[in-house]
Enzyme design. Structure first.
Site, mmCIF file in Angstrom:
data_model
loop_
_atom_site.group_PDB
_atom_site.id
_atom_site.type_symbol
_atom_site.label_atom_id
_atom_site.label_comp_id
_atom_site.label_asym_id
_atom_site.label_seq_id
_atom_site.Cartn_x
_atom_site.Cartn_y
_atom_site.Cartn_z
ATOM 1 N N GLY A 243 0.920 -1.316 0.019
ATOM 2 C CA GLY A 243 -0.006 -0.033 0.062
ATOM 3 C C GLY A 243 0.871 1.317 -0.057
ATOM 4 O O GLY A 243 1.955 1.235 0.504
ATOM 5 N N PRO A 244 0.294 2.510 -0.427
ATOM 6 C CA PRO A 244 0.977 3.529 -0.395
ATOM 7 C C PRO A 244 1.630 4.048 0.980
ATOM 8 O O PRO A 244 1.057 3.350 1.939
ATOM 9 C CB PRO A 244 -0.129 4.807 -0.610
ATOM 10 C CG PRO A 244 -1.172 4.120 -1.088
ATOM 11 C CD PRO A 244 -1.220 2.488 -0.527
ATOM 12 N N GLY A 246 2.276 5.357 4.591
ATOM 13 C CA GLY A 246 1.224 5.909 5.646
ATOM 14 C C GLY A 246 -0.086 5.399 5.857
ATOM 15 O O GLY A 246 -0.952 5.730 6.247
ATOM 16 N N GLU A 467 -3.975 33.329 -10.453
ATOM 17 C CA GLU A 467 -4.890 32.394 -9.504
ATOM 18 C C GLU A 467 -6.353 32.730 -9.991
ATOM 19 O O GLU A 467 -7.197 31.853 -9.824
ATOM 20 C CB GLU A 467 -4.686 32.913 -7.998
ATOM 21 C CG GLU A 467 -3.344 32.627 -7.424
ATOM 22 C CD GLU A 467 -2.858 30.979 -7.701
ATOM 23 O OE1 GLU A 467 -3.823 30.234 -7.945
ATOM 24 O OE2 GLU A 467 -1.469 30.993 -8.170
HETATM 25 P P1 ATP Z 1 5.535 3.281 5.276
HETATM 26 O O1 ATP Z 1 5.215 2.469 3.982
HETATM 27 O O2 ATP Z 1 5.747 4.646 4.742
HETATM 28 O O3 ATP Z 1 6.293 2.585 6.191
HETATM 29 P P2 ATP Z 1 3.061 2.428 6.643
HETATM 30 O O4 ATP Z 1 2.032 2.173 5.593
HETATM 31 O O5 ATP Z 1 3.944 1.675 7.138
HETATM 32 O O6 ATP Z 1 4.126 3.447 5.930
HETATM 33 P P3 ATP Z 1 2.537 3.252 9.219
HETATM 34 O O7 ATP Z 1 3.757 3.518 9.598
HETATM 35 O O8 ATP Z 1 1.771 2.205 9.596
HETATM 36 O O9 ATP Z 1 2.382 3.394 7.801
HETATM 37 O O10 ATP Z 1 1.612 4.466 9.838
HETATM 38 C C1 ATP Z 1 2.155 5.699 9.961
HETATM 39 C C2 ATP Z 1 1.244 6.490 11.169
HETATM 40 O O11 ATP Z 1 -0.204 6.637 10.552
HETATM 41 C C3 ATP Z 1 0.861 5.432 12.190
HETATM 42 O O12 ATP Z 1 1.687 5.308 13.298
HETATM 43 C C4 ATP Z 1 -0.782 5.942 12.629
HETATM 44 O O13 ATP Z 1 -0.316 6.976 13.666
HETATM 45 C C5 ATP Z 1 -1.084 6.573 11.370
HETATM 46 N N1 ATP Z 1 -2.097 5.558 10.878
HETATM 47 C C6 ATP Z 1 -2.058 5.061 9.515
HETATM 48 N N2 ATP Z 1 -3.001 4.167 9.110
HETATM 49 C C7 ATP Z 1 -3.890 4.146 10.361
HETATM 50 C C8 ATP Z 1 -5.104 3.837 10.421
HETATM 51 N N3 ATP Z 1 -5.685 2.739 9.889
HETATM 52 N N4 ATP Z 1 -5.739 4.007 11.742
HETATM 53 C C9 ATP Z 1 -5.082 4.871 12.731
HETATM 54 N N5 ATP Z 1 -3.928 5.380 12.379
HETATM 55 C C10 ATP Z 1 -3.305 5.087 11.378
#
Ligand code: ATP
Length: 653
Positions: A243-244, A246, A467
């Site tokens: 997934g993308p 964050g 703008e």
């Molecule tokens: P990357 O690919 O950049 O490592 P990731 O998909 O592993 O990103 P995470 O590190 O799991 O992303 O998410 C970063 C932060 O975003 C988490 O610590 C949380 O605070 C918030 N977050 C992301 N998705 C959710 C969700 N579904 N519910 C609550 N918080 C979320």
């Protein structure tokens, strides 16, 4: 399957060992420092004690031997004669130098003579003493001594080299699991056990319903394997979270660690990459060995693309054999354990497209869980999770917040909540208000406001027309997202912006593409109409327009002349070929069609702005006066527009 209490005991001891290790490491350093200090002190001591003034035979003969000043001679290792002067003679002025040399009285030896040949020395001594009475003859003794100074001359440099080696490897090893120099080939995975389990639970994850269900199933496989195996099913070995950035991949894995109640090995793909050949592969081996010793267990490899990149790609650049070895070892380990051994490997990546196909084939990471950017409902839930720790004002409208943050990931939402709290705190507010969240959103989308960035009146006028051009053009285009505000306050890198609430859509039609291109060209067209001159301020717009037009023609098959063909390369193979996947003739046609497309969009936009020049002038005047024009004022000037479901993107100058 029940967890073996003995295994948990072992894990406890691993844990305790881990806790003990830093102090053990410090102790090792302490002992080493003591050892080096002792050597240094010892060498100084020996040097001081064996210090004597070296003299020539001639002086010894003339001033000491013949004057009967010598008490005794000690020949050391047949190479140096140490001379002891009688105590009652030491007060003689000729021995004044000795008092300076030793600073206080010293029992001797006082002088030394380096012997070329021992026989020669004995002979000369005999010659001089031959007429001495027996009681005046000097006693000569021979001693064999360990020459510490010469030993230390190589022990100290060796100790120093050893120290540097110890220090460097120690540092490298400290990244490793055990933090010792001999353990840097061991896996660096962090082990979470039942007792030290992660505090994240599935409750902390909002949205992601399907992903949660799938991942919970995996937890269930480990807890109750019999339910599945008795029907002949095989428990999956590898699950890839894709997934993308964050979207919560790491968060999901942490929640698994929190809920699974089994040992959980957590590490990042980059931890396999070390400057030494073979370290990555041996870390993979060690990781799987530990996981197998602690079954049922879960391994989580975050950012697996660091090691799992397609091997074809690296071959092309002839690079990184070490990474390839690590990947091969990973593939071998994934194959190496049987289907129902109770070790499940989770991995996360946001670049599944660049992963080696062998990694994704059935039997390895064959389950893929896709995490998408959250939709409005999911954003609402994520907001609720991250609003929990904040002091919220009563005016807070979470639904609106979720609506104005389309395309935002979970991490972005977490960031907005934190940023809003910081903004409120900066203004000494007691609670966080809706406006703080909107400011935080604007800051995250557009960057920091730079109000005092001085722009001349002329520049301000150009930016305002630019703008207003975007705003007026998009207002009268059917397929452009709804405009919410226009601003000429510089933010981040942009000098002004038009804010839209885009519709959440999964596909874009040809007419939507064309209308978006026209809206993006609105700024440049306005400059041309008003000033009969154009500026460099449209760089971002033009880049966006060009990319959109090329993707329409070459990727999405939206051009009649080129036809329904796509040269999109989802596998990234074309990068290696270094040639285009189409002929020179097609390349020219694509270029021509892109130019035609942008040219006709430009003409169309110009017509819209010419038709509404009056509104353009009015909006520009208001912008120069107020800097930010909101939707209700836009409506007063431009008239009502059919409202739609909305999202944020901004066309920046
Ligand atoms: P990357 O690919 O950049 O490592 P990731 O998909 O592993 O990103 P995470 O590190 O799991 O992303 O998410 C970063 C932060 O975003 C988490 O610590 C949380 O605070 C918030 N977050 C992301 N998705 C959710 C969700 N579904 N519910 C609550 N918080 C979320």
């Amino acid at each position: 399957m029940k967890t073996d209490p003995k295994k948990h005991k072992d894990l406890d001891s691993i844990k305790k060992n881990k806790q003990r290790l830093p102090s053990q490491k410090n102790k090792a350093y302490l002992w080493f420092y003591i050892f080096v200090s002792l050597i240094l002190i010892f060498s100084l001591f020996i040097k001081y004690n064996s210090a004597t003034k070296e003299i020539s035979w001639l002086r010894f003969d003339r001033d000491m031997l013949r004057q009967n000043d010598v008490e005794k001679i000690v020949v050391i290792n047949q190479s140096v004669a140490k001379i002891y002067i009688k105590e009652n003679k030491l007060s003689d002025p000729k021995y004044k130098e000795l008092r300076e040399y030793f600073s206080q009285s010293k029992s001797g030896p006082h002088y030394s003579i380096r012997l070329g040949s021992l026989e020669n020395f004995e002979h000369k001594l005999e010659e001089v003493q031959k007429d001495f009475p027996d009681e005046a003859r000097i006693q000569v003794t021979f001693v064999n001594q360990i020459n510490w100074t010469s030993y230390l001359s190589w022990i100290i440099p060796m100790a120093f080299i050893f120290f540097i080696w110890f220090f460097l490897l120690g540092r490298m090893g400290s990244k490793g699991r055990a933090g010792s120099i001999f353990n840097f080939t061991k896996s660096t995975a962090k082990l979470t056990t039942k007792e030290s389990k992660s505090k994240v639970t599935f409750n902390d994850i909002a949205g992601l319903k399907e992903a949660k269900t799938e991942i919970m199933e995996i937890v269930d496989f480990l807890k109750n394997p019999d339910t599945y195996t008795k029907l002949g099913a095989k428990i999956p070995r590898g699950v890839m979270l894709v997934g993308p950035p964050g979207t919560g991949k790491t968060l999901l894995a942490k929640a698994v660690a929190g809920e699974a109640q089994v040992p959980f090995f957590f590490l990042s793909g980059s931890e396999f990459v070390e400057m030494f050949v073979g370290v990555g592969a041996s870390r993979v081996r060690d990781l799987f060995k530990q996981a197998k010793e602690n079954t049922p267990s879960i391994i989580f490899i975050d950012e697996i693309d660091a090691v799992g990149r397609s091997r074809n790609r690296s071959n092309m650049l002839q690079a990184n054999d070490e990474r390839e070895n690590t990947l091969n070892q990973l593939l071998a380990e994934l194959d190496g354990f049987g289907a129902n051994t109770g070790v499940i490997v989770l991995a996360a990546t946001n670049r599944a497209d660049i992963l080696d196909k062998a990694l994704l084939r059935p039997g390895r990471f064959d389950r893929h869980i896709y995490l998408e950017l959250p939709d409005k409902e999911e954003r609402l839930e994520i907001f609720k999770v991250h609003l929990r720790p904040l002091k919220k004002a009563k005016d807070l409208n979470v639904e609106e917040l979720a609506a104005i943050c389309p395309g935002f990931s979970g991490a972005d939402i977490a960031n907005i909540c934190n940023e809003a709290a910081l903004i409120a705190a900066r203004q000494h507010k007691k609670e966080v208000h809706q406006t703080d969240f909107i400011k935080a959103r604007d800051r995250i989308v557009g960057g920091l406001e730079r109000k005092n960035k001085i722009t001349s009146t002329k520049e301000k006028e150009i930016i305002a027309y630019h703008e207003a051009g975007h705003a007026v053009a998009s207002w009268y285009l059917k397929n452009v997202d709804s405009l919410v505000k226009v601003s000429i306050i510089p933010r981040g890198k942009s000098l002004g912006s038009a804010w839209y609430l885009p519709e959440e859509r999964l596909i874009i039609t040809k007419s939507q593409f064309i209308d978006q291109i026209c809206a993006s060209l609105g700024g440049r067209v306005a400059e041309e109409i008003i000033f009969d001159d154009v500026s460099s301020g449209a760089l971002d717009d033009l880049e966006k327009v060009t990319k959109q037009a090329y993707s329409m023609v070459a990727y999405f098959g939206l051009n009649e002349e080129i036809g329904p063909v796509s040269f999109y390369d989802s596998m990234g193979k074309n990068e290696q070929l270094l040639v285009k996947p189409y002929s020179e003739n097609t390349a020219q046609k694509i270029d021509k069609e892109v130019r035609n497309l942008i040219g006709s969009a430009y003409k169309r936009t110009k017509q819209i702005l010419l038709d509404h020049r009056n509104e353009l002038e009015q909006l520009t005047a208001l912008l120069i006066k107020k800097e930010v024009v909101e939707k209700d004022e836009l409506e007063k000037i431009l008239g009502k527009r059919n409202n739609k479901n909305l999202t944020v993107s901004s066309y920046k100058t």
